[in-house]
Design a protein around this motif. Structure first.
Motif, mmCIF file in Angstrom:
data_model
loop_
_atom_site.group_PDB
_atom_site.id
_atom_site.type_symbol
_atom_site.label_atom_id
_atom_site.label_comp_id
_atom_site.label_asym_id
_atom_site.label_seq_id
_atom_site.Cartn_x
_atom_site.Cartn_y
_atom_site.Cartn_z
ATOM 1 N N HIS A 1 -13.916 30.867 40.995
ATOM 2 C CA HIS A 1 -14.593 29.583 41.110
ATOM 3 C C HIS A 1 -15.621 29.459 39.999
ATOM 4 O O HIS A 1 -16.410 30.377 39.757
ATOM 5 C CB HIS A 1 -15.288 29.464 42.465
ATOM 6 N N VAL B 1 -14.041 34.782 44.149
ATOM 7 C CA VAL B 1 -12.623 34.582 44.428
ATOM 8 C C VAL B 1 -12.424 34.405 45.930
ATOM 9 O O VAL B 1 -12.972 35.157 46.742
ATOM 10 C CB VAL B 1 -11.796 35.791 43.944
ATOM 11 N N HIS C 1 -18.596 26.118 53.836
ATOM 12 C CA HIS C 1 -17.198 25.947 53.437
ATOM 13 C C HIS C 1 -16.278 26.784 54.311
ATOM 14 O O HIS C 1 -16.570 27.941 54.612
ATOM 15 C CB HIS C 1 -17.016 26.342 51.972
ATOM 16 N N ASP D 1 -18.283 27.697 39.878
ATOM 17 C CA ASP D 1 -19.665 27.613 40.368
ATOM 18 C C ASP D 1 -20.317 28.976 40.483
ATOM 19 O O ASP D 1 -21.416 29.216 39.998
ATOM 20 C CB ASP D 1 -19.672 26.886 41.720
ATOM 21 N N ASP D 2 -19.628 29.934 41.144
ATOM 22 C CA ASP D 2 -20.276 31.201 41.489
ATOM 23 C C ASP D 2 -19.505 32.438 41.051
ATOM 24 O O ASP D 2 -19.859 33.548 41.424
ATOM 25 C CB ASP D 2 -20.526 31.261 42.996
ATOM 26 N N GLU E 1 -15.133 30.114 52.733
ATOM 27 C CA GLU E 1 -16.139 31.172 52.775
ATOM 28 C C GLU E 1 -16.219 31.778 54.174
ATOM 29 O O GLU E 1 -16.370 32.997 54.320
ATOM 30 C CB GLU E 1 -17.498 30.632 52.353
ATOM 31 N N ASN F 1 -20.132 36.861 48.298
ATOM 32 C CA ASN F 1 -20.610 36.221 47.068
ATOM 33 C C ASN F 1 -21.923 35.466 47.229
ATOM 34 O O ASN F 1 -22.259 34.638 46.386
ATOM 35 C CB ASN F 1 -19.559 35.236 46.554
ATOM 36 N N GLU G 1 -8.096 33.305 41.399
ATOM 37 C CA GLU G 1 -8.784 32.349 40.537
ATOM 38 C C GLU G 1 -10.280 32.371 40.822
ATOM 39 O O GLU G 1 -10.718 32.222 41.963
ATOM 40 C CB GLU G 1 -8.234 30.947 40.760
ATOM 41 N N SER H 1 -17.042 38.880 44.356
ATOM 42 C CA SER H 1 -17.986 38.274 43.427
ATOM 43 C C SER H 1 -18.003 39.018 42.100
ATOM 44 O O SER H 1 -18.385 40.199 42.043
ATOM 45 C CB SER H 1 -19.400 38.271 44.034
#
Length: 252
Positions: free
Chosen positions: A145, A151, A185, A147-148, A188, A99, A143, A122
């Motif tokens: 996100h 998933v 993160h 922001d971007d 990620e 993503n 779910e 993404s």
């Protein structure tokens, strides 16, 4: 208030790009790198910029900014890297795209490719590729996100484990001088590790501002990938790490 126009000019250059190497600032301002380093010191001491190996960034860059802001930062560099990557992909290939903002540029660079099989977490990338030229797109469920529109989590990991692709194209937040691949993160980084395991070849896609960049989570090392694609050669210490890792380097 800054004590000199030179410091103000340096700060404006960093703000315009999010991060800059010492050499880039020197070239932009028409001064020596020593002049830049001398004028950077008070900016660092006041917390206006943060140093990394070979350059500086805005303090807020230590925390990943929202996706739409990130995709606009260094857009020309990311586009150049994306075009280099797209040239190495043939019609009918199978690829896994994470993503990242650079992989989103890759999705755009693949506009003229046909019959691709794309696996991604993404929604941004999925929507760019699903309507084109007979492509098949597999989007991880779960779910999204806000922001971007990506998933993550156990369901996404289980989903991509069902696939074997020719190439996994991975974006990272930074690459240290020692060759560590870094991200902001943990979730990620976990996705990236699983994605790399599903591919015959693993490519890291990173413009040169990622060289030496600071991030808190280690994804892996250069020895875990096959290819590093960037818009410019890395600094000498990283170039040495790449040569020793067995990974190949692709630049214009």
């Amino acid at each position: 208030m800054l004590s000199s126009k030179r410091q103000s000019d340096i700060l404006q250059a960093v703000k315009a790009n999010g991060s800059c190497s010492i050499a880039e600032i020197a070239e932009a301002l028409g001064v020596t790198t020593e002049t830049v380093r001398r004028n950077l010191k008070p900016l660092v001491e006041r917390g206006l910029v943060t140093k990394f190996h070979g350059g500086v960034m805005l303090p807020e860059e230590v925390e990943e900014p929202p996706f739409q802001r990130r995709i606009a930062v260094n857009g020309d560099l990311k586009r150049k890297v994306a075009e280099l990557a797209a040239r190495r992909i043939a019609d009918g290939d199978s690829i896994l795209l994470d993503n990242g903002t650079t992989t989103t540029f890759i999705a755009d660079a693949l506009a003229d490719h046909a019959n691709l099989t794309i696996v991604t977490n993404s929604a941004e990338i999925a929507t760019r590729l699903v309507r084109r030229n007979g492509n098949r797109v597999f989007l991880a469920g779960g779910e999204l996100h806000a922001d971007d529109a990506a998933v993550f989590g156990p369901a996404a990991l289980d989903f991509i484990r069902q696939f074997r692709v020719r190439y996994a194209l991975i974006s990272v937040a930074g690459i240290t001088a020692a060759g560590d691949l870094m991200d902001f993160h943990l979730f990620e980084a976990e996705f990236t590790r699983v994605a790399m395991a599903q591919a015959q070849e693993r490519w890291v896609i990173a413009d040169h501002t990622k060289f030496g960049r600071v991030a808190p989570v280690r994804v892996g090392g250069l020895s875990d990938i096959d290819l590093l694609i960037s818009d410019a050669p890395p600094p000498p210490d990283l170039a040495e790490a790449i040569a020793g890792s067995g990974a190949r380097l692709v630049t214009p």
